[in-house]
Design a protein around this motif. Structure first.
Motif, short mmCIF file in Angstrom:
data_model
loop_
_atom_site.label_atom_id
_atom_site.label_comp_id
_atom_site.label_asym_id
_atom_site.label_seq_id
_atom_site.Cartn_x
_atom_site.Cartn_y
_atom_site.Cartn_z
N PHE A 6 -29.33 -59.74 11.68
CA PHE A 6 -28.83 -60.98 11.08
C PHE A 6 -27.41 -61.20 11.61
O PHE A 6 -26.61 -60.27 11.66
N LEU A 7 -27.10 -62.45 12.00
CA LEU A 7 -25.79 -62.79 12.56
C LEU A 7 -24.97 -63.58 11.55
O LEU A 7 -25.43 -64.59 11.02
N LEU A 8 -23.74 -63.13 11.30
CA LEU A 8 -22.84 -63.85 10.39
C LEU A 8 -21.52 -64.10 11.11
O LEU A 8 -20.70 -63.19 11.28
N ASP A 9 -21.34 -65.33 11.57
CA ASP A 9 -20.12 -65.74 12.26
C ASP A 9 -19.96 -67.24 12.06
O ASP A 9 -20.95 -67.98 12.10
N ASP A 10 -18.73 -67.69 11.82
CA ASP A 10 -18.54 -69.11 11.52
C ASP A 10 -18.56 -70.01 12.74
O ASP A 10 -18.55 -71.23 12.61
N HIS A 11 -18.60 -69.43 13.94
CA HIS A 11 -18.65 -70.23 15.16
C HIS A 11 -20.07 -70.24 15.72
O HIS A 11 -20.60 -69.19 16.11
N GLU A 12 -20.67 -71.42 15.77
CA GLU A 12 -22.05 -71.52 16.25
C GLU A 12 -22.18 -71.04 17.68
O GLU A 12 -23.17 -70.39 18.04
N ILE A 13 -21.18 -71.32 18.51
CA ILE A 13 -21.26 -70.92 19.91
C ILE A 13 -21.26 -69.40 20.05
O ILE A 13 -21.90 -68.84 20.94
N VAL A 14 -20.54 -68.72 19.14
CA VAL A 14 -20.54 -67.25 19.15
C VAL A 14 -21.90 -66.73 18.74
O VAL A 14 -22.44 -65.80 19.35
N ASP A 60 -14.88 -69.02 4.05
CA ASP A 60 -14.82 -68.88 2.59
C ASP A 60 -14.56 -67.45 2.15
O ASP A 60 -14.87 -67.06 1.02
N GLY A 61 -13.99 -66.64 3.02
CA GLY A 61 -13.72 -65.25 2.67
C GLY A 61 -13.60 -64.41 3.92
O GLY A 61 -13.17 -64.89 4.97
N ASN A 62 -14.00 -63.15 3.83
CA ASN A 62 -13.97 -62.30 5.02
C ASN A 62 -15.13 -61.33 5.03
O ASN A 62 -15.77 -61.08 4.00
N GLY A 63 -15.40 -60.80 6.21
CA GLY A 63 -16.54 -59.93 6.39
C GLY A 63 -16.45 -58.63 5.63
O GLY A 63 -17.48 -58.01 5.31
N VAL A 64 -15.23 -58.18 5.33
CA VAL A 64 -15.07 -56.95 4.56
C VAL A 64 -15.70 -57.10 3.18
O VAL A 64 -16.36 -56.19 2.67
N LYS A 65 -15.51 -58.27 2.57
CA LYS A 65 -16.11 -58.53 1.26
C LYS A 65 -17.63 -58.52 1.34
O LYS A 65 -18.32 -58.09 0.42
N VAL A 66 -18.16 -59.01 2.46
CA VAL A 66 -19.61 -58.99 2.66
C VAL A 66 -20.10 -57.55 2.72
O VAL A 66 -21.12 -57.20 2.12
N CYS A 67 -19.37 -56.70 3.44
CA CYS A 67 -19.73 -55.28 3.53
C CYS A 67 -19.78 -54.65 2.14
O CYS A 67 -20.69 -53.88 1.82
N GLU A 68 -18.79 -54.97 1.32
CA GLU A 68 -18.74 -54.41 -0.03
C GLU A 68 -19.94 -54.86 -0.85
O GLU A 68 -20.54 -54.07 -1.59
N THR A 79 -24.30 -52.32 8.61
CA THR A 79 -23.40 -53.42 8.96
C THR A 79 -22.52 -53.05 10.14
O THR A 79 -21.84 -52.02 10.13
N LEU A 80 -22.53 -53.91 11.16
CA LEU A 80 -21.68 -53.75 12.33
C LEU A 80 -20.67 -54.90 12.32
O LEU A 80 -21.05 -56.06 12.44
N VAL A 81 -19.41 -54.57 12.12
CA VAL A 81 -18.37 -55.59 11.99
C VAL A 81 -17.83 -55.97 13.37
O VAL A 81 -17.49 -55.10 14.18
N LEU A 82 -17.75 -57.28 13.60
CA LEU A 82 -17.17 -57.82 14.83
C LEU A 82 -15.80 -58.40 14.50
O LEU A 82 -15.67 -59.16 13.54
#
Length: 223
Positions: A6-14, A60-68, A79-82
């Motif tokens: 699953f990809l979670l990034d706010d930039h569609e091009i990324v 609307d936040g950050n990936g660290v919160k998603v990891c938690e 989870t692999l953080v970019l």
């Protein structure tokens, strides 16, 4: 076996770039994507991919919160953080939150694919460009490390070594002829004693202890 991602990034091009890179591999399948913390967390918990690629900075936040959140609601997801940032705080915050790996966005396609496979297999991944600063910071806490495990027993040393190998509780149980539940209880007690919250912290700690013991042994032999 196919690795679902699953990809979670706010930039569609990324996200498109990541999807295109991963699509070159027959054993990796991107099953979902999102651009916000809310959409990403709900999507990952609902789809339960094997691996979630999570950006640190989101609208609307950050990936660290998603990891938690995933550590609580989807602990089976690796989870692999970019991140575009190579600062120590980002690295340690992600590890503390339960991330299986942290890599910089400027990594190459082959590195990304290898990282996805590694975290899926249970191995922790830290971008080589981050490890130097990570170990410098850990060395600064060397005295506190000694206090953490001042009187280790054989079981704790054994568990630390197996956790450092990236083994799951089930795999550790098979090695030690223990039930998965018993291993879980042992690991939880060990983390509490070490004042740690995640297995990744314990893995890094175990690696440092092993390196220190090897150095001490070499010094004694040369002396």
């Amino acid at each position: 076996m196919t690795i679902t991602v699953f990809l979670l990034d706010d930039h569609e091009i990324v996200r498109r770039g990541l999807r295109d890179i991963l699509a070159t591999e027959d054993d990796i399948d991107v099953i979902g994507e999102a651009g916000t913390v809310d959409e990403g967390a709900r999507g990952i918990v609902g789809m339960r991919p094997d691996v979630a690629l999570v950006d640190v900075v989101l609208p609307d936040g950050n990936g660290v919160k998603v990891c938690e959140a995933l550590r609580t609601y989807a602990p089976d997801v690796r989870t692999l953080v970019l991140t575009s940032f190579s600062d120590d705080d980002t690295l340690f915050a992600a590890i503390d939150a339960g991330a299986a790996g942290v890599v910089l966005k400027r990594l190459g396609g082959d590195e990304l694919i290898d990282s996805v496979r590694c975290v899926h297999e249970g191995t922790s991944v830290i971008d080589p460009r981050l490890t130097g600063r990570m170990f410098n910071r850990l060395r600064a806490d060397e005295s506190s490390d000694e206090e953490r495990l001042a009187e280790p027993n054989d079981r704790e040393h054994q568990l630390l070594e197996l956790v450092a190998e990236g083994l799951t509780n089930r795999q550790i149980g098979a090695r030690l002829y223990l039930s998965e539940k018993t291993v879980k209880n042992y690991v939880s007690a060990m983390l509490q004693k070490l004042n740690m919250r995640t297995r990744n912290e314990a893995a890094v700690f175990a690696t440092r202890l092993a390196a220190r013991r090897q150095t001490e042994t070499t010094t004694q032999r040369s002396g």
